[in-house]
Design an enzyme around this catalytic site. Structure first.
Site, PDB file in Angstrom:
ATOM      1  N   GLU A  44      19.559   7.389   0.832  1.00 56.03           N
ATOM      2  CA  GLU A  44      18.442   6.594   0.320  1.00 56.03           C
ATOM      3  C   GLU A  44      18.402   6.748  -1.193  1.00 56.03           C
ATOM      4  O   GLU A  44      17.985   7.784  -1.707  1.00 56.03           O
ATOM      5  CB  GLU A  44      17.118   7.060   0.951  1.00 56.03           C
ATOM      6  CG  GLU A  44      15.914   6.317   0.409  1.00 56.03           C
ATOM      7  CD  GLU A  44      14.581   6.891   0.903  1.00 56.03           C
ATOM      8  OE1 GLU A  44      14.517   7.425   2.030  1.00 56.03           O
ATOM      9  OE2 GLU A  44      13.609   6.808   0.137  1.00 56.03           O
ATOM     10  N   ARG A  48      13.435   5.265  -8.525  1.00 56.66           N
ATOM     11  CA  ARG A  48      12.570   6.051  -9.426  1.00 56.66           C
ATOM     12  C   ARG A  48      13.134   6.142 -10.827  1.00 56.66           C
ATOM     13  O   ARG A  48      12.471   6.635 -11.721  1.00 56.66           O
ATOM     14  CB  ARG A  48      12.382   7.462  -8.858  1.00 56.66           C
ATOM     15  CG  ARG A  48      11.530   7.422  -7.631  1.00 56.66           C
ATOM     16  CD  ARG A  48      11.367   8.781  -7.013  1.00 56.66           C
ATOM     17  NE  ARG A  48      11.073   8.569  -5.625  1.00 56.66           N
ATOM     18  CZ  ARG A  48      10.726   9.510  -4.770  1.00 56.66           C
ATOM     19  NH1 ARG A  48      10.629  10.750  -5.181  1.00 56.66           N
ATOM     20  NH2 ARG A  48      10.474   9.215  -3.519  1.00 56.66           N
ATOM     21  N   LYS A 132       8.556   5.283   8.360  1.00 58.73           N
ATOM     22  CA  LYS A 132       8.643   6.524   7.565  1.00 58.73           C
ATOM     23  C   LYS A 132       7.268   7.174   7.556  1.00 58.73           C
ATOM     24  O   LYS A 132       6.288   6.523   7.186  1.00 58.73           O
ATOM     25  CB  LYS A 132       9.072   6.173   6.141  1.00 58.73           C
ATOM     26  CG  LYS A 132       8.813   7.258   5.102  1.00 58.73           C
ATOM     27  CD  LYS A 132       9.433   6.872   3.772  1.00 58.73           C
ATOM     28  CE  LYS A 132       8.932   7.780   2.649  1.00 58.73           C
ATOM     29  NZ  LYS A 132       9.995   8.188   1.725  1.00 58.73           N
TER      30      LYS A 132
HETATM   31  C1  3PG Z   1      10.213  10.671  -0.446  1.00 59.74           C
HETATM   32  O1  3PG Z   1      10.165   9.707  -1.187  1.00 59.74           O
HETATM   33  O2  3PG Z   1      10.559  10.570   0.726  1.00 59.74           O
HETATM   34  C2  3PG Z   1       9.769  11.990  -0.938  1.00 59.74           C
HETATM   35  O3  3PG Z   1       9.519  11.978  -2.291  1.00 59.74           O
HETATM   36  C3  3PG Z   1      10.671  13.101  -0.593  1.00 59.74           C
HETATM   37  O4  3PG Z   1       9.869  14.201  -0.647  1.00 59.74           O
HETATM   38  P1  3PG Z   1      10.428  15.652  -0.937  1.00 59.74           P
HETATM   39  O5  3PG Z   1      10.878  15.635  -2.368  1.00 59.74           O
HETATM   40  O6  3PG Z   1       9.262  16.570  -0.698  1.00 59.74           O
HETATM   41  O7  3PG Z   1      11.560  15.898  -0.004  1.00 59.74           O
END
Ligand code: 3PG
Length: 206
Positions: A44, A48, A132
């Protein structure tokens, strides 16, 4: 709807979805290669950073074993832009009418973000039974997923947010969890140090 794609991919790949942030375009291919070499194929790539879209295109070209999706999609335009670059699946942290409509029109595998029963119902009404669960850790974690399995027995979740090496297997053990996602497979320090071998080892261990 293309929900069957998730089942198909789960037969062929580890049920782990690294949430990838590309800070330098040169990282994209070696990072994807390290993950794929470790058996983690569903990637994925988030929007960002400004390099997300370009990375999707490059990884698709250079690492054909990868199943490349786009994450952190918050507008229909971003979804369309990523699809134009070849994204094979789309993930968003929440959902909106515009996103659900756009994904329906596309007809491909889309994971709308949900955190509450009402979110689940809205996304399911739009035809999406793979969702999700985000941000998993603070939105109730494993007890919440167990609670959701009662009224929503037909919905499967990919929890992300606050998941790591220490607890991902507990999430995967739930009957309504088809995969787990997060950034623990691509630690920022290893990525900026270009320690691809260490990232591969994390993927292998997963
Ligand atoms: C996402 O977008 O799924 C999260 O930012 C992932 O979260 P994590 O950094 O706590 O794994």
């Amino acid at each position: 709807m293309a929900d069957h794609m998730w089942d198909l991919w789960m037969e062929r790949a580890k049920p782990l979805v690294p949430v990838i942030v590309i800070k330098d375009p040169d990282e994209a291919v070696p990072l994807a290669r390290a993950l794929v070499d470790g058996g983690v194929r569903m990637l994925e790539v988030t929007l960002r950073t400004e390099h997300g879209l370009g990375a999707i295109e490059t990884i698709k070209q250079e690492v054909p074993e990868a199943i490349v999706g786009v994450g952190t999609v918050t507008s229909a335009q971003q979804m369309l832009d990523a699809l134009n670059k070849g994204a094979e699946f789309v993930v968003s942290p929440g959902s909106s009418d515009a996103l659900l409509d756009c994904a329906k029109e596309w007809g491909g595998p889309y994971l709308p973000g949900v955190a509450t029963p009402s979110d689940v119902m809205r996304a399911r009404e739009a035809g999406f039974t793979y969702q999700k669960f985000f941000p998993a850790g603070v939105a109730g974690g494993i007890p919440m997923l167990k609670a959701l399995s009662g009224p929503f027995g037909d919905v499967k979740f990919c929890p992300t947010g606050g998941i790591g090496q220490e607890n991902y297997q507990d999430y995967l053990a739930l009957s309504n969890v088809f995969a787990v996602g997060g950034s623990w497979l691509t630690p920022a320090d290893l990525q900026s140090a270009r320690n691809w071998q260490a990232i591969s080892s994390l993927a292998i261990a997963g």
